[in-house]
Design an enzyme around this catalytic site. Sequence first.
Site, PDB file in Angstrom:
ATOM      1  N   ARG A 121     -18.825 -21.511  -7.475  1.00 44.27           N
ATOM      2  CA  ARG A 121     -17.440 -21.362  -7.974  1.00 44.27           C
ATOM      3  C   ARG A 121     -17.316 -20.303  -9.063  1.00 44.27           C
ATOM      4  NH1 ARG A 121     -15.362 -24.726 -11.531  1.00 44.27           N
ATOM      5  NH2 ARG A 121     -16.518 -26.520 -10.769  1.00 44.27           N
ATOM      6  N   TYR A 129       7.037  -7.009  -6.626  1.00 42.03           N
ATOM      7  CA  TYR A 129       6.695  -7.909  -5.532  1.00 42.03           C
ATOM      8  C   TYR A 129       7.404  -9.245  -5.774  1.00 42.03           C
ATOM      9  CZ  TYR A 129       3.973 -10.847  -2.457  1.00 42.03           C
ATOM     10  OH  TYR A 129       3.594 -11.735  -1.497  1.00 42.03           O
ATOM     11  N   ASP A 161       0.376  -3.864 -11.401  1.00 41.42           N
ATOM     12  CA  ASP A 161       0.112  -4.146  -9.992  1.00 41.42           C
ATOM     13  C   ASP A 161       0.089  -2.791  -9.283  1.00 41.42           C
ATOM     14  OD1 ASP A 161       0.286  -4.720  -7.280  1.00 41.42           O
ATOM     15  OD2 ASP A 161       1.661  -6.408  -7.539  1.00 41.42           O
ATOM     16  N   LYS A 217      -3.991  -5.946   1.077  1.00 43.18           N
ATOM     17  CA  LYS A 217      -3.254  -4.788   1.585  1.00 43.18           C
ATOM     18  C   LYS A 217      -4.219  -3.617   1.808  1.00 43.18           C
ATOM     19  CE  LYS A 217      -0.036  -7.776   0.935  1.00 43.18           C
ATOM     20  NZ  LYS A 217       0.826  -7.836  -0.232  1.00 43.18           N
TER      21      LYS A 217
HETATM   22  C1  LIG Z   1       1.119  -8.792  -1.223  1.00 39.99           C
HETATM   23  C2  LIG Z   1       1.371  -8.388  -2.618  1.00 39.99           C
HETATM   24  C3  LIG Z   1       1.068  -9.242  -3.685  1.00 39.99           C
HETATM   25  C4  LIG Z   1       0.543 -10.649  -3.470  1.00 39.99           C
HETATM   26  O1  LIG Z   1      -0.742 -10.612  -2.923  1.00 39.99           O
HETATM   27  P1  LIG Z   1      -1.344 -11.781  -1.967  1.00 39.99           P
HETATM   28  O2  LIG Z   1      -2.677 -11.231  -1.619  1.00 39.99           O
HETATM   29  O3  LIG Z   1      -0.400 -11.916  -0.809  1.00 39.99           O
HETATM   30  O4  LIG Z   1      -1.393 -13.021  -2.785  1.00 39.99           O
HETATM   31  C5  LIG Z   1       1.286  -8.785  -4.977  1.00 39.99           C
HETATM   32  N1  LIG Z   1       1.775  -7.544  -5.205  1.00 39.99           N
HETATM   33  C6  LIG Z   1       2.083  -6.697  -4.207  1.00 39.99           C
HETATM   34  C7  LIG Z   1       2.625  -5.349  -4.521  1.00 39.99           C
HETATM   35  C8  LIG Z   1       1.892  -7.079  -2.882  1.00 39.99           C
HETATM   36  O5  LIG Z   1       2.212  -6.246  -1.893  1.00 39.99           O
END
Ligand SMILES: *Cc1c(COP(=O)(O)O)cnc(C)c1O
Length: 385
Positions: free
Chosen positions: A54, A106, A178, A203
């Site tokens: 973990r 997001y 992000d 992504k």
């Molecule tokens: C998809 C996404 C997230 C969330 O990520 P997950 O892997 O789905 O939890 C956060 N920020 C952006 C810009 C995203 O495209």
Amino acid sequence: MTDRVPKWKPRTLAAQMLGMEDPTTRGVVPPVHVATTFIRDPDNQYRTGFVYGRPDNATVRQAEATIAALEGAEEALLFASGMAAATAVVLALDAPAYVVAAQEMYWALRDWLVREAPRHGSRVELVDMTDLAAVRRAVTPETKLVWIETPSNPLWSVTDIAAVADIAHAAGARLAIDSTVATPVFTRPLGLGADLVMHSATKYLNGHSDVVAGALATARRDEFWSRLHAVRTRYGAILGPFEAWLLMRGLRTLDVRVRAQSATAAELAHRLSRHERVAQVLYPGLPEHLGHALAARQMAGFGAMLSIRVAGGEAAAIAAAAQVRLWKRATSLGSVESLIEHRASVEGPDSVCPPDLLRLSAGLEDADDLYADLDQALRATGRRA
Ligand SMILES: *Cc1c(COP(=O)(O)O)cnc(C)c1O
């Protein structure tokens, strides 16, 4: 870990996974380390540093080292999803924590910040991050964290990372970003003054729609970074080893994928901006986009995400999405297959997303095929209208 990274360019580092190999067999691909528990030395020590699955995992560490190298970070941590990575940053703050976050970002994370974070002792204020005067007004000495996303979902507004970093630091706050859409290929936020970079590795970093993962990368191994280690361990949010191994396979081709997808997005943006059924194309690479000049300065490429506003409004947009044959009508982004989504159907009522907007994630298919499919879908809605 980054001390031992060879001095190669990011594309080389990723293609060769920092030069990693399997020490036992000399295989060019490292194995998956699946053990959840490790044998104690007779004198009660754990000399390998591994105790239990973990807190830590060797395969996860290899993927983290690669992401850290790509971001120019001291260290990276992988989480079970992008949301797990992002929320860990807020959960690691001491309450009461005052967070200033982007109005346009997001959607699920903004929703969490507004609805869930207050239950954990955070106060969240949303501001337009493209308006630096508004950011300056919102960030006070009470602010612990500023959260931005650039280019941001779903209008691809561009935020000045260096300017917001200065505002955050002057108030004694951290800047987290992000950077999922920009990817480390096009933006290195830590070099522009950000303290933390977050990715939904689901992504572009993985890129094949077969892993859910999240990453944080830090400019410094400081006390807050230790808190993030602790939050990941205590909440049990680490990524699984198989997912980490698949993510490494995806990372090897990140640079070529992202550059090719971005070139396709640029071509689609230019062609769609002349289409009679398209009211507006939102893409930072277009000179008329509000963030174009800043993106040209801050990014090494404009990215592979764009949105179109369909002439004829919401019904026409939903109808166009229903007509595609090659594009996949699905949520998510950053994968090898192109995705199209009527974004307002996903986002909540307080979203900044216009109802006539379709979000496009350009994949690796031929740009002519992608354009022809959108063209026939848009024309079909024109006939019905
Ligand atoms: C998809 C996404 C997230 C969330 O990520 P997950 O892997 O789905 O939890 C956060 N920020 C952006 C810009 C995203 O495209």
